[in-house]
Design a protein around this motif. Structure first.
Motif, PDB file in Angstrom:
ATOM      1  N   VAL A 125       0.866  -1.187   0.000  1.00  0.00           N
ATOM      2  CA  VAL A 125       0.000   0.000   0.000  1.00  0.00           C
ATOM      3  C   VAL A 125       0.901   1.235   0.000  1.00  0.00           C
ATOM      4  O   VAL A 125       1.741   1.396   0.883  1.00  0.00           O
ATOM      5  CB  VAL A 125      -0.901   0.010   1.256  1.00  0.00           C
ATOM      6  N   ARG A 126       0.731   2.080  -1.004  1.00  0.00           N
ATOM      7  CA  ARG A 126       1.554   3.284  -1.112  1.00  0.00           C
ATOM      8  C   ARG A 126       0.842   4.538  -0.622  1.00  0.00           C
ATOM      9  O   ARG A 126       1.471   5.510  -0.204  1.00  0.00           O
ATOM     10  CB  ARG A 126       2.015   3.497  -2.565  1.00  0.00           C
ATOM     11  N   LYS A 127      -0.482   4.533  -0.691  1.00  0.00           N
ATOM     12  CA  LYS A 127      -1.232   5.713  -0.232  1.00  0.00           C
ATOM     13  C   LYS A 127      -2.670   5.293   0.060  1.00  0.00           C
ATOM     14  O   LYS A 127      -3.206   4.399  -0.601  1.00  0.00           O
ATOM     15  CB  LYS A 127      -1.213   6.762  -1.353  1.00  0.00           C
ATOM     16  N   VAL A 128      -3.266   5.942   1.038  1.00  0.00           N
ATOM     17  CA  VAL A 128      -4.685   5.717   1.355  1.00  0.00           C
ATOM     18  C   VAL A 128      -5.356   7.079   1.289  1.00  0.00           C
ATOM     19  O   VAL A 128      -4.998   7.987   2.030  1.00  0.00           O
ATOM     20  CB  VAL A 128      -4.853   5.100   2.757  1.00  0.00           C
ATOM     21  N   GLN A 129      -6.295   7.210   0.366  1.00  0.00           N
ATOM     22  CA  GLN A 129      -6.904   8.513   0.098  1.00  0.00           C
ATOM     23  C   GLN A 129      -8.384   8.455   0.467  1.00  0.00           C
ATOM     24  O   GLN A 129      -9.114   7.626  -0.065  1.00  0.00           O
ATOM     25  CB  GLN A 129      -6.777   8.744  -1.408  1.00  0.00           C
ATOM     26  N   LEU A 130      -8.799   9.276   1.396  1.00  0.00           N
ATOM     27  CA  LEU A 130     -10.227   9.313   1.758  1.00  0.00           C
ATOM     28  C   LEU A 130     -10.574  10.699   2.291  1.00  0.00           C
ATOM     29  O   LEU A 130     -10.144  11.095   3.373  1.00  0.00           O
ATOM     30  CB  LEU A 130     -10.557   8.264   2.821  1.00  0.00           C
ATOM     31  N   SER A 131     -11.353  11.438   1.506  1.00  0.00           N
ATOM     32  CA  SER A 131     -11.783  12.773   1.933  1.00  0.00           C
ATOM     33  C   SER A 131     -13.310  12.783   2.011  1.00  0.00           C
ATOM     34  O   SER A 131     -13.967  11.836   1.582  1.00  0.00           O
ATOM     35  CB  SER A 131     -11.281  13.832   0.952  1.00  0.00           C
ATOM     36  N   GLU A 132     -13.864  13.861   2.523  1.00  0.00           N
ATOM     37  CA  GLU A 132     -15.324  14.024   2.649  1.00  0.00           C
ATOM     38  C   GLU A 132     -16.032  13.750   1.327  1.00  0.00           C
ATOM     39  O   GLU A 132     -17.028  13.045   1.281  1.00  0.00           O
ATOM     40  CB  GLU A 132     -15.631  15.472   3.054  1.00  0.00           C
ATOM     41  N   LYS A 133     -15.473  14.312   0.247  1.00  0.00           N
ATOM     42  CA  LYS A 133     -16.156  14.223  -1.052  1.00  0.00           C
ATOM     43  C   LYS A 133     -16.176  12.804  -1.631  1.00  0.00           C
ATOM     44  O   LYS A 133     -16.901  12.523  -2.563  1.00  0.00           O
ATOM     45  CB  LYS A 133     -15.540  15.206  -2.046  1.00  0.00           C
ATOM     46  N   GLN A 134     -15.412  11.903  -1.059  1.00  0.00           N
ATOM     47  CA  GLN A 134     -15.367  10.544  -1.588  1.00  0.00           C
ATOM     48  C   GLN A 134     -16.516   9.672  -1.088  1.00  0.00           C
ATOM     49  O   GLN A 134     -16.634   8.504  -1.498  1.00  0.00           O
ATOM     50  CB  GLN A 134     -14.022   9.894  -1.245  1.00  0.00           C
ATOM     51  N   ASN A 135     -17.338  10.217  -0.212  1.00  0.00           N
ATOM     52  CA  ASN A 135     -18.527   9.494   0.251  1.00  0.00           C
ATOM     53  C   ASN A 135     -18.212   8.063   0.712  1.00  0.00           C
ATOM     54  O   ASN A 135     -18.854   7.095   0.316  1.00  0.00           O
ATOM     55  CB  ASN A 135     -19.601   9.500  -0.852  1.00  0.00           C
ATOM     56  N   LYS A 136     -17.179   7.955   1.529  1.00  0.00           N
ATOM     57  CA  LYS A 136     -16.806   6.694   2.182  1.00  0.00           C
ATOM     58  C   LYS A 136     -16.185   5.637   1.262  1.00  0.00           C
ATOM     59  O   LYS A 136     -16.002   4.497   1.662  1.00  0.00           O
ATOM     60  CB  LYS A 136     -17.986   6.091   2.949  1.00  0.00           C
ATOM     61  N   THR A 137     -15.913   5.991   0.006  1.00  0.00           N
ATOM     62  CA  THR A 137     -15.167   5.059  -0.847  1.00  0.00           C
ATOM     63  C   THR A 137     -13.718   5.530  -0.887  1.00  0.00           C
ATOM     64  O   THR A 137     -13.405   6.573  -1.462  1.00  0.00           O
ATOM     65  CB  THR A 137     -15.737   5.014  -2.282  1.00  0.00           C
ATOM     66  N   ALA A 138     -12.840   4.768  -0.256  1.00  0.00           N
ATOM     67  CA  ALA A 138     -11.422   5.148  -0.234  1.00  0.00           C
ATOM     68  C   ALA A 138     -10.760   4.752  -1.547  1.00  0.00           C
ATOM     69  O   ALA A 138     -11.216   3.844  -2.250  1.00  0.00           O
ATOM     70  CB  ALA A 138     -10.725   4.451   0.933  1.00  0.00           C
ATOM     71  N   LEU A 139      -9.688   5.464  -1.869  1.00  0.00           N
ATOM     72  CA  LEU A 139      -8.826   5.066  -2.985  1.00  0.00           C
ATOM     73  C   LEU A 139      -7.560   4.508  -2.366  1.00  0.00           C
ATOM     74  O   LEU A 139      -6.860   5.212  -1.631  1.00  0.00           O
ATOM     75  CB  LEU A 139      -8.420   6.279  -3.819  1.00  0.00           C
ATOM     76  N   ILE A 140      -7.280   3.263  -2.641  1.00  0.00           N
ATOM     77  CA  ILE A 140      -6.063   2.657  -2.105  1.00  0.00           C
ATOM     78  C   ILE A 140      -5.064   2.544  -3.260  1.00  0.00           C
ATOM     79  O   ILE A 140      -5.392   1.992  -4.319  1.00  0.00           O
ATOM     80  CB  ILE A 140      -6.343   1.247  -1.524  1.00  0.00           C
ATOM     81  N   HIS A 141      -3.876   3.081  -3.057  1.00  0.00           N
ATOM     82  CA  HIS A 141      -2.831   3.010  -4.074  1.00  0.00           C
ATOM     83  C   HIS A 141      -1.948   1.802  -3.746  1.00  0.00           C
ATOM     84  O   HIS A 141      -1.390   1.724  -2.644  1.00  0.00           O
ATOM     85  CB  HIS A 141      -1.968   4.270  -4.047  1.00  0.00           C
ATOM     86  N   ILE A 142      -1.852   0.895  -4.703  1.00  0.00           N
ATOM     87  CA  ILE A 142      -1.114  -0.357  -4.480  1.00  0.00           C
ATOM     88  C   ILE A 142       0.006  -0.489  -5.501  1.00  0.00           C
ATOM     89  O   ILE A 142      -0.194  -0.165  -6.676  1.00  0.00           O
ATOM     90  CB  ILE A 142      -2.034  -1.592  -4.717  1.00  0.00           C
ATOM     91  N   GLU A 143       1.119  -1.011  -5.067  1.00  0.00           N
ATOM     92  CA  GLU A 143       2.224  -1.278  -5.999  1.00  0.00           C
ATOM     93  C   GLU A 143       2.497  -2.779  -6.016  1.00  0.00           C
ATOM     94  O   GLU A 143       2.572  -3.405  -4.953  1.00  0.00           O
ATOM     95  CB  GLU A 143       3.468  -0.527  -5.514  1.00  0.00           C
ATOM     96  N   LEU A 144       2.615  -3.331  -7.216  1.00  0.00           N
ATOM     97  CA  LEU A 144       2.966  -4.749  -7.336  1.00  0.00           C
ATOM     98  C   LEU A 144       3.656  -5.004  -8.666  1.00  0.00           C
ATOM     99  O   LEU A 144       3.785  -4.091  -9.490  1.00  0.00           O
ATOM    100  CB  LEU A 144       1.757  -5.661  -7.154  1.00  0.00           C
ATOM    101  N   ASP A 145       4.083  -6.242  -8.871  1.00  0.00           N
ATOM    102  CA  ASP A 145       4.839  -6.585 -10.077  1.00  0.00           C
ATOM    103  C   ASP A 145       3.996  -6.402 -11.346  1.00  0.00           C
ATOM    104  O   ASP A 145       2.835  -6.779 -11.381  1.00  0.00           O
ATOM    105  CB  ASP A 145       5.282  -8.061  -9.955  1.00  0.00           C
ATOM    106  N   GLU A 146       4.653  -5.871 -12.375  1.00  0.00           N
ATOM    107  CA  GLU A 146       3.979  -5.590 -13.653  1.00  0.00           C
ATOM    108  C   GLU A 146       3.307  -6.816 -14.278  1.00  0.00           C
ATOM    109  O   GLU A 146       2.318  -6.705 -14.986  1.00  0.00           O
ATOM    110  CB  GLU A 146       5.025  -5.018 -14.632  1.00  0.00           C
ATOM    111  N   LYS A 147       3.841  -8.006 -13.974  1.00  0.00           N
ATOM    112  CA  LYS A 147       3.291  -9.194 -14.645  1.00  0.00           C
ATOM    113  C   LYS A 147       1.829  -9.459 -14.278  1.00  0.00           C
ATOM    114  O   LYS A 147       1.153 -10.229 -14.937  1.00  0.00           O
ATOM    115  CB  LYS A 147       4.159 -10.428 -14.399  1.00  0.00           C
ATOM    116  N   TYR A 148       1.339  -8.794 -13.240  1.00  0.00           N
ATOM    117  CA  TYR A 148      -0.059  -9.007 -12.844  1.00  0.00           C
ATOM    118  C   TYR A 148      -0.999  -7.929 -13.389  1.00  0.00           C
ATOM    119  O   TYR A 148      -2.143  -7.804 -12.949  1.00  0.00           O
ATOM    120  CB  TYR A 148      -0.172  -9.068 -11.310  1.00  0.00           C
TER     121      TYR A 148
END
Ligand code: SF4
Ligand code: SF4
Length: 161
Positions: A125-148
């Protein structure tokens, strides 16, 4: 395949992706496979990159030239059918919608799963983004191998890990 199992085939998935060259910059990938009366992706994009015609049942179409990868459509889609993907230096950076609690933490290792719900890899997990305007849906930034790149769709967070 999606008709029988609810899981799209690899060919169906790949049709929604642009060229890997285009994915050097972050782009929204829309996996909205059915004609349904829905359009928040279209109305929420500040860059006019997602088009749905007057007939709201028509599937959304994305203009990758206009998409900046901002992720606004990701948390506005009620079907959680959009993610942002970028390929950089052998890694994929994904921004995925996430509606479970507790949220994962930055630098946490999580399981990455495919469209059938099977674990395929681990990601960070590289970042967790959740503000008022997102209405409880967080954006999770994930890093993994390109092959996936065409398999990864969401994460499984093992709490206590
Ligand atoms: S990621 Fe941002 S720019 Fe791209 S389609 Fe979604 S809202 Fe528009
Ligand atoms: S908001 Fe999501 S579910 Fe609705 S049309 Fe757009 S991509 Fe499909």
């Amino acid at each position: 395949m999606i008709e029988k199992t609810g899981v799209p085939s690899l060919e169906q998935v790949k049709q929604e992706f642009p060229d890997k060259v285009v994915l050097k910059k972050p782009k929204a990938i829309i996996e909205c496979y059915k004609e349904i009366p829905c359009n928040p992706c279209h109305t929420s994009c500040p860059f006019d990159a997602i088009f749905i015609p007057e007939d709201i049942n028509v599937r959304p179409k994305i203009d990758f030239d206009k998409c900046t990868g901002c992720g606004i459509c990701v948390y506005n889609c009620p079907g959680l059918a959009i993610m942002v993907t970028q390929i950089k230096e052998g890694k994929i950076l994904m921004k995925i919608p996430y509606e479970f609690t507790p949220l994962p933490k930055v630098d946490q290792t999580v399981n990455v799963v495919n469209r059938a719900g099977e674990k395929i890899s681990e990601g960070i997990v590289r970042k967790v983004q959740l503000s008022e305007k997102q209405n409880k849906t967080a954006l999770i930034h994930i890093e993994l191998d390109e092959k996936y790149a065409y398999e990864a769709i969401t994460i499984e967070v093992l709490h206590g890990s």
